[in-house]
Scaffold this active site. Structure first.
Site, PDB file in Angstrom:
ATOM      1  N   GLY A  15       0.812  -1.208   0.000  1.00  0.00           N
ATOM      2  CA  GLY A  15       0.000   0.000   0.000  1.00  0.00           C
ATOM      3  C   GLY A  15       0.850   1.265   0.000  1.00  0.00           C
ATOM      4  CB  ILE A  17       1.459   3.946   4.882  1.00  0.00           C
ATOM      5  CG1 ILE A  17       0.554   5.179   4.711  1.00  0.00           C
ATOM      6  CG2 ILE A  17       2.363   4.109   6.102  1.00  0.00           C
ATOM      7  CD1 ILE A  17      -0.497   5.368   5.792  1.00  0.00           C
ATOM      8  CG  ASP A  36      -0.424  -6.144   0.366  1.00  0.00           C
ATOM      9  OD1 ASP A  36      -1.517  -6.461  -0.149  1.00  0.00           O
ATOM     10  OD2 ASP A  36      -0.202  -5.013   0.822  1.00  0.00           O
ATOM     11  CG  LEU A  82       1.136  -0.197   7.774  1.00  0.00           C
ATOM     12  CD1 LEU A  82       2.251  -0.853   8.578  1.00  0.00           C
ATOM     13  CD2 LEU A  82       1.754   0.652   6.674  1.00  0.00           C
ATOM     14  CE1 TYR A 155     -10.165   1.819   7.692  1.00  0.00           C
ATOM     15  CE2 TYR A 155     -10.582   4.136   8.175  1.00  0.00           C
ATOM     16  CZ  TYR A 155      -9.703   3.118   7.864  1.00  0.00           C
ATOM     17  OH  TYR A 155      -8.361   3.392   7.728  1.00  0.00           O
ATOM     18  CE  LYS A 159      -7.660   0.568  10.262  1.00  0.00           C
ATOM     19  NZ  LYS A 159      -6.291   0.057  10.122  1.00  0.00           N
TER      20      LYS A 159
HETATM   21  N1  LIG Z   1      -3.754   6.711   4.052  1.00  0.00           N
HETATM   22  C1  LIG Z   1      -4.459   7.253   5.037  1.00  0.00           C
HETATM   23  O1  LIG Z   1      -4.819   8.410   4.986  1.00  0.00           O
HETATM   24  C2  LIG Z   1      -4.802   6.467   6.283  1.00  0.00           C
HETATM   25  C3  LIG Z   1      -5.591   7.110   7.228  1.00  0.00           C
HETATM   26  C4  LIG Z   1      -5.933   6.427   8.368  1.00  0.00           C
HETATM   27  C5  LIG Z   1      -5.473   5.141   8.571  1.00  0.00           C
HETATM   28  N2  LIG Z   1      -4.724   4.525   7.640  1.00  0.00           N
HETATM   29  C6  LIG Z   1      -4.303   3.149   7.920  1.00  0.00           C
HETATM   30  O2  LIG Z   1      -2.948   2.964   7.548  1.00  0.00           O
HETATM   31  C7  LIG Z   1      -2.777   1.654   7.021  1.00  0.00           C
HETATM   32  C8  LIG Z   1      -2.129   1.737   5.650  1.00  0.00           C
HETATM   33  O3  LIG Z   1      -2.940   2.557   4.827  1.00  0.00           O
HETATM   34  P1  LIG Z   1      -2.565   2.893   3.307  1.00  0.00           P
HETATM   35  O4  LIG Z   1      -2.994   4.285   3.075  1.00  0.00           O
HETATM   36  O5  LIG Z   1      -1.192   2.485   3.008  1.00  0.00           O
HETATM   37  O6  LIG Z   1      -3.627   1.956   2.585  1.00  0.00           O
HETATM   38  P2  LIG Z   1      -3.477   1.077   1.271  1.00  0.00           P
HETATM   39  O7  LIG Z   1      -4.863   0.676   0.866  1.00  0.00           O
HETATM   40  O8  LIG Z   1      -2.628   1.766   0.287  1.00  0.00           O
HETATM   41  O9  LIG Z   1      -2.704  -0.214   1.819  1.00  0.00           O
HETATM   42  C9  LIG Z   1      -3.330  -1.239   2.536  1.00  0.00           C
HETATM   43  C10 LIG Z   1      -2.716  -2.541   2.088  1.00  0.00           C
HETATM   44  O10 LIG Z   1      -3.314  -3.615   2.830  1.00  0.00           O
HETATM   45  C11 LIG Z   1      -3.432  -4.721   1.960  1.00  0.00           C
HETATM   46  N3  LIG Z   1      -4.438  -5.654   2.432  1.00  0.00           N
HETATM   47  C12 LIG Z   1      -5.788  -5.507   2.412  1.00  0.00           C
HETATM   48  N4  LIG Z   1      -6.379  -6.600   2.893  1.00  0.00           N
HETATM   49  C13 LIG Z   1      -5.386  -7.469   3.232  1.00  0.00           C
HETATM   50  C14 LIG Z   1      -5.392  -8.761   3.792  1.00  0.00           C
HETATM   51  N5  LIG Z   1      -6.524  -9.396   4.076  1.00  0.00           N
HETATM   52  N6  LIG Z   1      -4.197  -9.348   4.022  1.00  0.00           N
HETATM   53  C15 LIG Z   1      -3.034  -8.707   3.710  1.00  0.00           C
HETATM   54  N7  LIG Z   1      -2.974  -7.478   3.169  1.00  0.00           N
HETATM   55  C16 LIG Z   1      -4.145  -6.860   2.937  1.00  0.00           C
HETATM   56  C17 LIG Z   1      -3.835  -4.089   0.626  1.00  0.00           C
HETATM   57  O11 LIG Z   1      -3.614  -4.963  -0.470  1.00  0.00           O
HETATM   58  C18 LIG Z   1      -2.968  -2.833   0.606  1.00  0.00           C
HETATM   59  O12 LIG Z   1      -1.750  -3.049  -0.102  1.00  0.00           O
HETATM   60  C19 LIG Z   1      -4.148   0.988   7.040  1.00  0.00           C
HETATM   61  O13 LIG Z   1      -4.269   0.176   8.172  1.00  0.00           O
HETATM   62  C20 LIG Z   1      -5.107   2.151   7.131  1.00  0.00           C
HETATM   63  O14 LIG Z   1      -6.302   1.798   7.770  1.00  0.00           O
HETATM   64  C21 LIG Z   1      -4.373   5.155   6.484  1.00  0.00           C
END
Ligand SMILES: NC(=O)c1ccc[n+]([C@@H]2O[C@H](COP(=O)([O-])OP(=O)(O)OC[C@H]3O[C@@H](n4cnc5c(N)ncnc54)[C@H](O)[C@@H]3O)[C@@H](O)[C@H]2O)c1
Length: 329
Positions: A15, A17, A36, A82, A155, A159
């Site tokens: 993802g 982050i 992932d 993540l 969501y 969380k």
């Molecule tokens: N980007 C933001 O603004 C934001 C805000 C709040 C929280 N977050 C949290 O930060 C974390 C990373 O967010 P991000 O922006 O990189 O999101 P993203 O969607 O880019 O990455 C999430 C990753 O998790 C993987 N994933 C989903 N289901 C899965 C599973 N069952 N098993 C293994 N992998 C799985 C996806 O394939 C993806 O690559 C998440 O937990 C998200 O909830 C992000």
């Protein structure tokens, strides 16, 4: 099990982050054991880490206990957790998966981490505060959620349950864990379904950006380049053990301002298209007017503050997208 301080684990590495975090941890000399659900060969987000000798990728699902057990490294210093379904549209499309991945997946990982004494860094969200009108949100502020027939709250609710599991296990056994709550992280590689990434993707493709419900809602945009240092600090600082910490830029921008910045930085003369979310999504959608982090806890415990302005971060994102045509396809 003896801790091998150079080994770390990341879930959700493909993802936004996760991929940036992996790059930084590899540059710091760590052995990165990452997973992932995506195929690494075709995932552009992994282009810069895929062939690194210290990057060890396994494809699988955090809901699968056998897979997670095989993936798990009891000698790792930290598990950066993540993996999650992210994005309003996605959780409205598949609410059961969202909840399963958060709760079953996180539970699987907590059990292994606690059993082997491996520290967990859990990535939570500003959504846990819900629509609490009293901004800025401090980490111990109340959660104010809407009705359960409004899908967006799933969501936040899932969380929140994860945070309860982490805090509960920490209180019970002293197991070391830390929680970070992100506020609208954006930047290069982000799936183009969020406010900045979607506007950048549309504008650079010559398509007018959308503006939801008049665009007067505000967000605190936090650039990916700022966030990674906060995540790593939270995973390693003793002061952060047993704590939830906001990682956000406290500067608010309206969505109208954000879309305008994207147009200006892209040198575009397109006009935003107004969207009525009530008509598009119906009653299952509900927006939040303001989401502002209190940032003193991150500063005090981690010495961390976001420093990149929204305009600079948007300019960086546009420059990167122009250099990566696959992203605009
Ligand atoms: N980007 C933001 O603004 C934001 C805000 C709040 C929280 N977050 C949290 O930060 C974390 C990373 O967010 P991000 O922006 O990189 O999101 P993203 O969607 O880019 O990455 C999430 C990753 O998790 C993987 N994933 C989903 N289901 C899965 C599973 N069952 N098993 C293994 N992998 C799985 C996806 O394939 C993806 O690559 C998440 O937990 C998200 O909830 C992000």
């Amino acid at each position: 099990m003896t801790t091998n301080s150079s080994a770390v684990m990341i879930t959700g590495v493909a993802g936004l982050i996760g991929s940036h975090l992996a790059e930084t941890l590899l540059a710091q000399g760590h052995q990165v054991f990452a997973m992932d659900v995506v195929d690494p060969a075709t995932c552009h987000n992994l282009d810069l880490v895929r062939d690194h000798p210290a990057f060890h990728y396994t494809k699988g699902d955090i809901r699968d206990p056998a897979f997670i057990k095989a993936f798990f490294r009891p000698d790792a210093a930290v598990l950066y957790h993540l993996a999650s379904v992210v994005g309003v549209n996605r959780y409205m499309e598949d609410p059961l998966s969202l909840i399963d991945i958060a709760i079953i997946g996180t539970r699987n990982l907590i059990e292994l981490c606690e059993r082997h004494g491996v520290r967990m860094l859990f990535t939570s969200t500003s959504e846990v505060y819900g629509r609490n009108p009293a901004v800025p949100w401090r980490e111990d502020d109340d959660r104010v959620l809407g009705a359960t027939n409004v899908d967006r709250w799933s969501y936040s609710a899932s969380k929140g349950v994860c945070e309860h599991m982490l805090f509960g296990m920490h209180h019970k056994s002293g197991w070391p864990m830390s929680i970070v709550r992100f506020f609208n992280v954006y930047g290069p590689r982000q799936n183009p379904i969020y406010v900045v990434s979607k506007a950048v993707h549309r504008v650079l493709n010559g398509v007018a950006p959308e503006l939801y419900d008049g665009g007067q809602q505000t967000r605190c945009l936090t650039y990916i380049g700022d966030v990674i240092g906060g995540v790593i600090a939270a995973a390693n600082s003793d002061a952060a053990i047993g704590q939830a910490i906001n990682l956000g830029n406290p500067v608010e921008n309206t969505m109208a301002e954000v879309v305008q910045m994207v147009l200006e930085e892209a040198g575009s003369s397109l006009t935003p298209i107004p969207v009525d979310t009530g008509k598009r999504y119906g009653d299952v959608y509900e927006d939040i007017g303001r989401r502002v982090p209190a940032v003193d806890k991150a500063a005090q415990l981690l010495g961390w503050r976001a420093t990149t302005s929204a305009r600079q971060g948007i300019a960086n994102t546009i420059a990167w997208a122009r250099e990566n045509p696959w992203y605009l396809a």
